[in-house]
Design a protein around this motif. Structure first.
Motif, mmCIF file in Angstrom:
data_model
loop_
_atom_site.group_PDB
_atom_site.id
_atom_site.type_symbol
_atom_site.label_atom_id
_atom_site.label_comp_id
_atom_site.label_asym_id
_atom_site.label_seq_id
_atom_site.Cartn_x
_atom_site.Cartn_y
_atom_site.Cartn_z
ATOM 1 N N LYS A 161 0.835 -1.202 0.000
ATOM 2 C CA LYS A 161 0.000 0.000 0.000
ATOM 3 C C LYS A 161 0.871 1.254 0.000
ATOM 4 N N CYS A 162 1.956 1.216 0.734
ATOM 5 C CA CYS A 162 2.864 2.373 0.765
ATOM 6 C C CYS A 162 3.588 2.555 -0.567
ATOM 7 N N THR A 163 3.961 1.447 -1.205
ATOM 8 C CA THR A 163 4.620 1.574 -2.511
ATOM 9 C C THR A 163 3.659 2.154 -3.539
ATOM 10 N N MET A 164 2.390 1.778 -3.454
ATOM 11 C CA MET A 164 1.395 2.314 -4.383
ATOM 12 C C MET A 164 1.201 3.811 -4.166
ATOM 13 N N ILE A 165 1.232 4.243 -2.898
ATOM 14 C CA ILE A 165 1.101 5.673 -2.605
ATOM 15 C C ILE A 165 2.297 6.437 -3.168
ATOM 16 N N LEU A 166 3.492 5.891 -2.993
ATOM 17 C CA LEU A 166 4.688 6.551 -3.532
ATOM 18 C C LEU A 166 4.589 6.685 -5.044
ATOM 19 N N MET A 167 4.175 5.614 -5.696
ATOM 20 C CA MET A 167 4.137 5.596 -7.154
ATOM 21 C C MET A 167 3.008 6.450 -7.720
ATOM 22 N N LEU A 168 1.817 6.324 -7.136
ATOM 23 C CA LEU A 168 0.635 6.965 -7.712
ATOM 24 C C LEU A 168 0.324 8.339 -7.138
ATOM 25 N N GLU A 169 0.923 8.673 -5.999
ATOM 26 C CA GLU A 169 0.647 9.966 -5.376
ATOM 27 C C GLU A 169 1.913 10.817 -5.255
ATOM 28 N N CYS A 170 2.836 10.360 -4.440
ATOM 29 C CA CYS A 170 4.024 11.176 -4.151
ATOM 30 C C CYS A 170 4.842 11.498 -5.397
ATOM 31 N N TYR A 171 5.047 10.500 -6.255
ATOM 32 C CA TYR A 171 5.875 10.710 -7.441
ATOM 33 C C TYR A 171 5.048 10.697 -8.723
ATOM 34 N N SER A 172 3.756 10.944 -8.598
ATOM 35 C CA SER A 172 2.880 10.888 -9.769
ATOM 36 C C SER A 172 3.194 12.001 -10.752
ATOM 37 N N LEU A 173 3.365 11.631 -12.012
ATOM 38 C CA LEU A 173 3.648 12.618 -13.058
ATOM 39 C C LEU A 173 2.409 13.435 -13.378
ATOM 40 N N PHE A 174 1.240 12.847 -13.134
ATOM 41 C CA PHE A 174 0.000 13.524 -13.503
ATOM 42 C C PHE A 174 -0.447 14.499 -12.419
ATOM 43 N N LYS A 175 0.072 14.301 -11.222
ATOM 44 C CA LYS A 175 -0.296 15.177 -10.119
ATOM 45 C C LYS A 175 0.342 16.555 -10.280
ATOM 46 N N VAL A 176 1.566 16.583 -10.770
ATOM 47 C CA VAL A 176 2.272 17.858 -10.912
ATOM 48 C C VAL A 176 2.837 17.993 -12.332
ATOM 49 N N PRO A 177 1.970 18.023 -13.351
ATOM 50 C CA PRO A 177 2.450 18.040 -14.739
ATOM 51 C C PRO A 177 3.183 19.313 -15.125
ATOM 52 N N ARG A 190 5.397 20.914 -13.318
ATOM 53 C CA ARG A 190 6.686 21.068 -12.652
ATOM 54 C C ARG A 190 7.839 20.627 -13.545
ATOM 55 N N GLU A 191 8.959 21.311 -13.372
ATOM 56 C CA GLU A 191 10.150 20.923 -14.118
ATOM 57 C C GLU A 191 10.738 19.639 -13.551
ATOM 58 N N ILE A 192 10.596 19.452 -12.243
ATOM 59 C CA ILE A 192 11.129 18.257 -11.599
ATOM 60 C C ILE A 192 10.084 17.149 -11.690
ATOM 61 N N LYS A 193 10.311 16.208 -12.578
ATOM 62 C CA LYS A 193 9.375 15.101 -12.754
ATOM 63 C C LYS A 193 10.108 13.796 -12.447
ATOM 64 N N PRO A 194 9.831 13.200 -11.318
ATOM 65 C CA PRO A 194 10.589 12.015 -10.878
ATOM 66 C C PRO A 194 10.189 10.718 -11.576
ATOM 67 N N TYR A 195 10.434 10.645 -12.885
ATOM 68 C CA TYR A 195 10.132 9.428 -13.637
ATOM 69 C C TYR A 195 10.875 8.228 -13.046
ATOM 70 N N ALA A 196 12.144 8.435 -12.694
ATOM 71 C CA ALA A 196 12.975 7.316 -12.249
ATOM 72 C C ALA A 196 12.484 6.738 -10.923
ATOM 73 N N LEU A 197 12.081 7.606 -9.991
ATOM 74 C CA LEU A 197 11.571 7.124 -8.707
ATOM 75 C C LEU A 197 10.224 6.432 -8.887
ATOM 76 N N GLN A 198 9.398 6.981 -9.754
ATOM 77 C CA GLN A 198 8.116 6.336 -10.014
ATOM 78 C C GLN A 198 8.334 4.970 -10.661
ATOM 79 N N ASP A 199 9.297 4.911 -11.551
ATOM 80 C CA ASP A 199 9.624 3.653 -12.214
ATOM 81 C C ASP A 199 10.112 2.618 -11.194
#
Length: 341
Positions: free
Chosen positions: A155-171, A173-182
């Motif tokens: 559940k925590c990994t899903m939150i990190l991927m879909l919320e904290c590092y979501s590309l769609f949440k902060v489209p 922003r210049e800082i887009k953490p693709y690698a962390l989401q990946d």
């Protein structure tokens, strides 16, 4: 004019009169024939159009059914993934203080304190997840989701991927953490077998096929070079890589991904199994926590609790990606290992 000539003239006159009398009927017949021909053509065209519409409608219905089936399949997969995630969470031990957090007639503040004790004193992952949910500022919630994720919480990994590092949440922003989401997408797939792996392939494909800065693609004369640190981003030149590393802060993200790849990925199962057993000391976990900066002294990030940094008000979302050394901006529990103090 002779008698024979008169007879021939009379015959011609009779023929002409007969022809003149028949002309309207012939014209009407011809008009009727034309009308019938036109009506037949129109009828044929209408039938043809109807058939085309019928085929189009049928195709649309088939497409709609296919879309519905796809959505239904995706929903089914997502639902199955969530159920599996819940089942996996149930394998993780719940502390008494976590259970007390659901006592009737307690205030939200009291509930938070129970979860805080469960997280810091008992190393209860369920309490960590609840703490992250209750903290409204993303930069303060992230370390608790991270604590849960490195211990094996799907559940925590899903939150990190879909919320904290979501590309769609902060489209924007210049800082887009693709690698962390990946990274966390792969870990989540490892835990749950969820179909997010397809999304990760799509994400990785988009990133790997063009330069992270100028969007150039491979050509006969140009071959993109992949980032050696995270193996996610690509660059067409050293200039673009420098811009991405310095101006877009990829250096920070890349460093954290390297820490996770070295100190978490090889030990993920070992750590999770130890947590389920209830081991009080897990050396690989504590080393990872130290490397991520989760054990940093509170004094180093005290200011963040007031939503300020260097005396200036901050946007919490700007502090979800790591610092230059790959550590988190805000820690969780300083010094001693969680659950051993």
């Amino acid at each position: 004019m002779g008698r024979k000539q008169k007879l021939r003239q009379e015959k011609r006159n009779i023929k002409n009169k007969a022809a003149a009398a028949a002309a309207p009927e012939v014209t009407a017949a011809a008009a009727d024939a034309t009308t019938f021909s036109t009506e037949d053509a129109i009828a044929a065209a209408v039938c043809k159009k109807a058939e085309a519409l019928k085929k189009t409608t049928a195709a649309a219905e088939v497409a709609a059914a296919a879309d519905a089936a796809t959505v239904s399949t995706e929903d089914t997969i997502a639902e199955a993934a969530c159920k599996k995630a819940e089942a996996l969470e149930e394998q993780l031990p719940k502390s008494d203080t976590y259970v007390q957090g659901f006592t009737n007639n307690i205030t939200t503040r009291e509930q938070f304190e129970f979860f805080q004790r469960g997280a810091t004193e008992d190393a209860c992952i369920h309490s960590m997840f609840r703490m992250g949910q209750m903290l409204t500022d993303a930069h303060l919630a992230l370390p608790w989701f991270l604590e849960g994720a490195i211990r094996g919480s799907s559940k925590c990994t899903m939150i990190l991927m879909l919320e904290c590092y979501s590309l769609f949440k902060v489209p924007y922003r210049e800082i887009k953490p693709y690698a962390l989401q990946d990274y966390w997408g792969k870990i989540n797939t490892y835990y749950t077998g969820a179909s997010f792996v397809d999304d990760m392939k799509c994400l990785r494909g988009c990133v790997e096929q063009e330069c992270a800065i100028c969007s150039k693609t491979d050509t006969k004369t140009l071959t993109l070079q992949q980032c050696k640190g995270c193996s996610v981003y690509c660059y067409c030149s050293e200039g673009c890589q420098t811009i991405h590393w310095k101006e877009h802060k990829h250096r920070n993200e890349c460093k954290q991904v390297q820490i996770l790849n070295k100190y978490h990925k090889p030990y993920a199962k070992e750590i999770r199994d130890a947590v389920i057993r209830g081991d009080k000391e897990i050396p690989s976990l504590e080393k990872l926590r130290y490397k991520l900066g989760l054990t940093r002294p509170t004094e180093e990030y005290q200011e963040f609790f007031k939503r300020t940094y260097n005396g200036k008000e901050i946007d919490p979302d700007d502090y979800l990606v790591a610092r230059e050394d790959g550590t988190v901006w805000v820690g969780s529990t300083p010094s001693s290992p969680i659950g051993t103090s």
